[in-house]
Design a protein around this motif. Structure first.
Motif, mmCIF file in Angstrom:
data_model
loop_
_atom_site.group_PDB
_atom_site.id
_atom_site.type_symbol
_atom_site.label_atom_id
_atom_site.label_comp_id
_atom_site.label_asym_id
_atom_site.label_seq_id
_atom_site.Cartn_x
_atom_site.Cartn_y
_atom_site.Cartn_z
ATOM 1 N N UNK A 116 67.243 44.985 -71.729
ATOM 2 C CA UNK A 116 65.906 44.553 -71.965
ATOM 3 C C UNK A 116 65.699 44.247 -73.195
ATOM 4 N N UNK A 117 64.362 43.516 -73.573
ATOM 5 C CA UNK A 117 64.061 43.455 -75.114
ATOM 6 C C UNK A 117 62.577 43.088 -75.333
ATOM 7 N N UNK A 118 62.311 42.885 -76.571
ATOM 8 C CA UNK A 118 60.966 42.589 -77.081
ATOM 9 C C UNK A 118 60.928 41.067 -77.401
ATOM 10 N N UNK A 119 60.234 40.303 -76.984
ATOM 11 C CA UNK A 119 60.127 39.012 -77.424
ATOM 12 C C UNK A 119 59.546 38.763 -78.982
ATOM 13 N N UNK A 120 60.407 38.237 -79.715
ATOM 14 C CA UNK A 120 59.797 37.958 -81.281
ATOM 15 C C UNK A 120 59.804 36.781 -81.395
ATOM 16 N N UNK A 121 60.198 35.609 -80.834
ATOM 17 C CA UNK A 121 59.950 34.136 -80.766
ATOM 18 C C UNK A 121 60.224 33.635 -79.572
ATOM 19 N N UNK A 122 59.545 32.204 -79.563
ATOM 20 C CA UNK A 122 59.726 31.450 -78.230
ATOM 21 C C UNK A 122 60.035 30.152 -78.661
ATOM 22 N N UNK A 160 63.631 32.440 -75.218
ATOM 23 C CA UNK A 160 63.042 33.559 -75.737
ATOM 24 C C UNK A 160 64.140 34.175 -76.654
ATOM 25 N N UNK A 161 63.730 34.440 -77.933
ATOM 26 C CA UNK A 161 64.597 35.376 -78.726
ATOM 27 C C UNK A 161 64.127 36.807 -78.665
ATOM 28 N N UNK A 162 64.934 37.591 -78.220
ATOM 29 C CA UNK A 162 64.789 39.117 -78.000
ATOM 30 C C UNK A 162 65.436 40.055 -78.902
ATOM 31 N N UNK A 163 64.557 40.830 -79.331
ATOM 32 C CA UNK A 163 65.578 42.088 -79.740
ATOM 33 C C UNK A 163 65.902 42.895 -78.677
ATOM 34 N N UNK A 169 74.546 49.155 -77.038
ATOM 35 C CA UNK A 169 74.158 48.479 -78.436
ATOM 36 C C UNK A 169 72.812 47.939 -78.453
ATOM 37 N N UNK A 170 72.449 47.393 -79.666
ATOM 38 C CA UNK A 170 71.331 46.579 -80.043
ATOM 39 C C UNK A 170 71.784 45.102 -80.438
ATOM 40 N N UNK A 171 71.063 44.278 -80.133
ATOM 41 C CA UNK A 171 71.513 42.984 -80.657
ATOM 42 C C UNK A 171 70.250 42.003 -80.415
ATOM 43 N N UNK A 172 70.429 40.645 -81.079
ATOM 44 C CA UNK A 172 69.614 39.657 -80.622
ATOM 45 C C UNK A 172 69.949 38.623 -79.557
ATOM 46 N N UNK A 195 56.899 50.717 -68.814
ATOM 47 C CA UNK A 195 56.063 51.697 -69.633
ATOM 48 C C UNK A 195 56.974 52.250 -70.801
ATOM 49 N N UNK A 196 58.474 52.095 -70.847
ATOM 50 C CA UNK A 196 59.338 52.569 -71.559
ATOM 51 C C UNK A 196 59.398 51.676 -73.038
ATOM 52 N N UNK A 197 59.392 52.364 -74.164
ATOM 53 C CA UNK A 197 59.680 51.376 -75.411
ATOM 54 C C UNK A 197 61.059 51.089 -75.523
ATOM 55 N N UNK A 198 61.343 50.161 -76.126
ATOM 56 C CA UNK A 198 62.751 49.470 -76.466
ATOM 57 C C UNK A 198 62.794 50.226 -77.907
ATOM 58 N N UNK A 199 64.220 50.615 -78.138
ATOM 59 C CA UNK A 199 64.660 51.279 -79.378
ATOM 60 C C UNK A 199 65.281 50.684 -80.416
ATOM 61 N N UNK A 200 65.200 49.197 -80.224
ATOM 62 C CA UNK A 200 65.850 48.351 -81.140
ATOM 63 C C UNK A 200 65.534 48.797 -82.842
ATOM 64 N N UNK A 201 66.356 48.957 -83.446
ATOM 65 C CA UNK A 201 65.963 49.335 -84.919
ATOM 66 C C UNK A 201 65.306 48.243 -85.769
#
Length: 108
Positions: free
Chosen positions: A22-28, A55-58, A64-67, A81-87
């Motif tokens: 899973x991830x957070x959208x930071x660009x499209x 979509x670009x995701x954190x 691991x964490x990645x893009x 409802x859970x946050x993503x922990x990407x640094x």
């Protein structure tokens, strides 16, 4: 002129339909803009069409964490409802609230 409308927005938490991340959208991108080599590396039976938002995701998984760069057809909204922990999230977004991350910066 290409007209597309992105289904997901910046700061939204999404998850991949087929792979466990899973991830957070930071660009499209309104359509595919990555390299041909990247596209050809996807097995033919799994290749998404290029004429859709990407979509670009954190991103994060259990290891691991990645893009990540993911087609719209392979994403679903994450309503856990859970946050993503990407640094890198604090560099772009404010604190997680109501299932989304607010932008930390102004868009041009």
């Amino acid at each position: 002129m290409l007209r597309t409308r992105a289904k997901y927005h910046l700061g939204q938490v999404v998850r991949h339909k087929k792979h466990p991340f899973r991830g957070v959208v930071f660009d499209v991108d309104p359509e595919f803009t990555n390299t041909d080599e990247w596209y050809q590396a996807i097995p033919e039976e799994s290749r998404p069409v290029k004429e859709q938002p990407f979509y670009h995701l954190l991103a994060e998984n259990d290891q691991s964490y990645y893009v990540a760069y993911v087609s719209e057809q392979n994403l679903v909204a994450d309503y856990s409802g859970e946050p993503v922990d990407h640094p890198d999230i604090p560099d772009m977004f404010g604190p997680f609230s109501d299932g989304t991350y607010p932008l930390h910066f102004q868009l041009n």
